[in-house]
Design a protein around this motif. Structure first.
Motif, mmCIF file in Angstrom:
data_model
loop_
_atom_site.group_PDB
_atom_site.id
_atom_site.type_symbol
_atom_site.label_atom_id
_atom_site.label_comp_id
_atom_site.label_asym_id
_atom_site.label_seq_id
_atom_site.Cartn_x
_atom_site.Cartn_y
_atom_site.Cartn_z
ATOM 1 N N HIS A 55 26.533 11.547 -24.501
ATOM 2 C CA HIS A 55 26.385 13.126 -24.455
ATOM 3 C C HIS A 55 25.615 13.462 -23.009
ATOM 4 N N ASP A 97 35.718 20.449 -21.245
ATOM 5 C CA ASP A 97 36.119 20.701 -22.482
ATOM 6 C C ASP A 97 34.839 20.766 -23.531
ATOM 7 N N CYS A 145 32.635 19.602 -26.471
ATOM 8 C CA CYS A 145 32.342 18.527 -27.152
ATOM 9 C C CYS A 145 32.020 18.492 -28.664
ATOM 10 N N ARG A 192 33.604 13.045 -24.475
ATOM 11 C CA ARG A 192 34.736 13.658 -24.358
ATOM 12 C C ARG A 192 35.876 13.542 -23.481
ATOM 13 N N ASN A 204 40.090 10.461 -26.623
ATOM 14 C CA ASN A 204 40.399 11.335 -25.593
ATOM 15 C C ASN A 204 41.030 10.669 -24.408
#
Length: 308
Positions: free
Chosen positions: A155, A163, A165, A175, A181
């Motif tokens: 993160h 995009d 998350c 992501r 993904n």
């Protein structure tokens, strides 16, 4: 502790697994039912002849975790939100000390003790799978942070306008680089699964190895995100090695070759440029071995080999 299974083991001071127990996680049930499955694992281990020699208990859990409060809130186990897992386990282990860390931190402890980061003073270890997690070793010791989540590279935002998350931020490493993904991006770009209909990242990796340009591009994008996250970490804390495990790492050179190439684009400062990227070696036992290592370090029972 994960969304699919609850696994336990008795682990000795050499990192050997002496006994095992496992139950499926009743992830859609209420909190008491999930805890019942944990209790079954503990009961199975307690029935082993080696149990009386157990001196500490380690928990590596899907997160978020909060080690300062002893609670867990795994995103894929909705019945547990701020669940007091340390307290519940402690009640069942006869006063033995209980240490809680996130699953990425547990994997890090394992790879530093018995795996690819052994003997390294400063390391980032990552799990790249359904999600992306990680942990840090700094100055030869596992660095968990106050809540047990330090090193959660998944993160870090590497695409500021990317995009959304599920964590609430944008453009996170997870992501872009997680298995789902990688597959999503390939499908959106026109990749077609084979006759078996397999739409996973493993199938995308197989297509990439066969030369499929769309599949290759999806892995290259994942590698770029991982490289940016590793470079940022190296710049902050001067790691010397990044160890990558998890299902996506099974893609081999499809992932590692572009990752190492793109890392050279981002880790440009002299103190970050030498970061080595290695595959993890402990596989599915890393969480168990690492939970034991975290418990040993946290309670001072014995010095974890490989630490400086």
């Amino acid at each position: 502790m994960g969304g699919t299974k609850i696994a336990g083991a008795l682990v000795d001071s050499r990192g050997r697994l002496l006994a095992r127990a496992r139950r499926p996680t009743p992830a859609r049930e209420d909190g008491a039912t999930v805890m019942g499955a944990v209790a079954e694992v503990l009961d199975a281990l307690a029935a082993d002849a080696g149990w009386p020699r157990v001196r500490a208990v380690g928990i590596g859990s899907a997160g978020p975790v909060d080690a300062s409060r002893g609670t867990v809130s795994p995103v894929n186990v909705p019945g547990w939100r701020r669940y007091p897992l340390v307290e519940e386990v402690a009640r069942r282990v006869s006063g033995r000390p209980v240490t809680l860390v996130g699953d990425g931190v547990a994997m890090t402890a394992a790879e530093h003790w018995r795996g690819a980061a052994r003997g390294r003073a400063n390391a980032l270890c990552m799990v790249v799978s359904t999600g992306v997690g990680g942990g840090l070793v700094l100055d030869g010791r596992l660095h968990t942070g106050p809540t047990g989540n330090a090193g959660h590279i998944g993160h870090i935002s590497v695409d500021l306008d990317g995009d959304p998350c599920p964590c609430g931020a944008r453009g996170c490493v997870e992501r872009i680089a997680s298995g789902p993904n990688i597959a999503r991006r390939a499908l959106e770009a026109g990749w077609h699964p084979g006759p078996d209909g397999d739409r996973t990242a493993a199938a995308v990796a197989a297509a990439a190895r066969a030369g499929d340009a769309v599949a290759l591009a999806s892995f290259e994008r994942a590698a770029q995100a991982l490289a940016a996250g590793i470079a940022a970490t190296a710049t902050l804390v001067e790691i010397e090695v990044a160890v990558i495990g998890g299902g996506v790492a099974g893609a081999g050179d499809v992932l590692f070759a572009p990752l190492r190439a793109r890392l050279r684009d981002y880790a440009t400062l002299s103190f970050a440029a030498g970061v080595e990227v290695l595959p993890a070696v402990l596989g599915p036992d890393a969480g168990l071995v690492g939970a034991a290592a975290a418990a040993a370090q946290g309670t001072g029972l014995w010095q974890v080999p490989g630490a400086r």
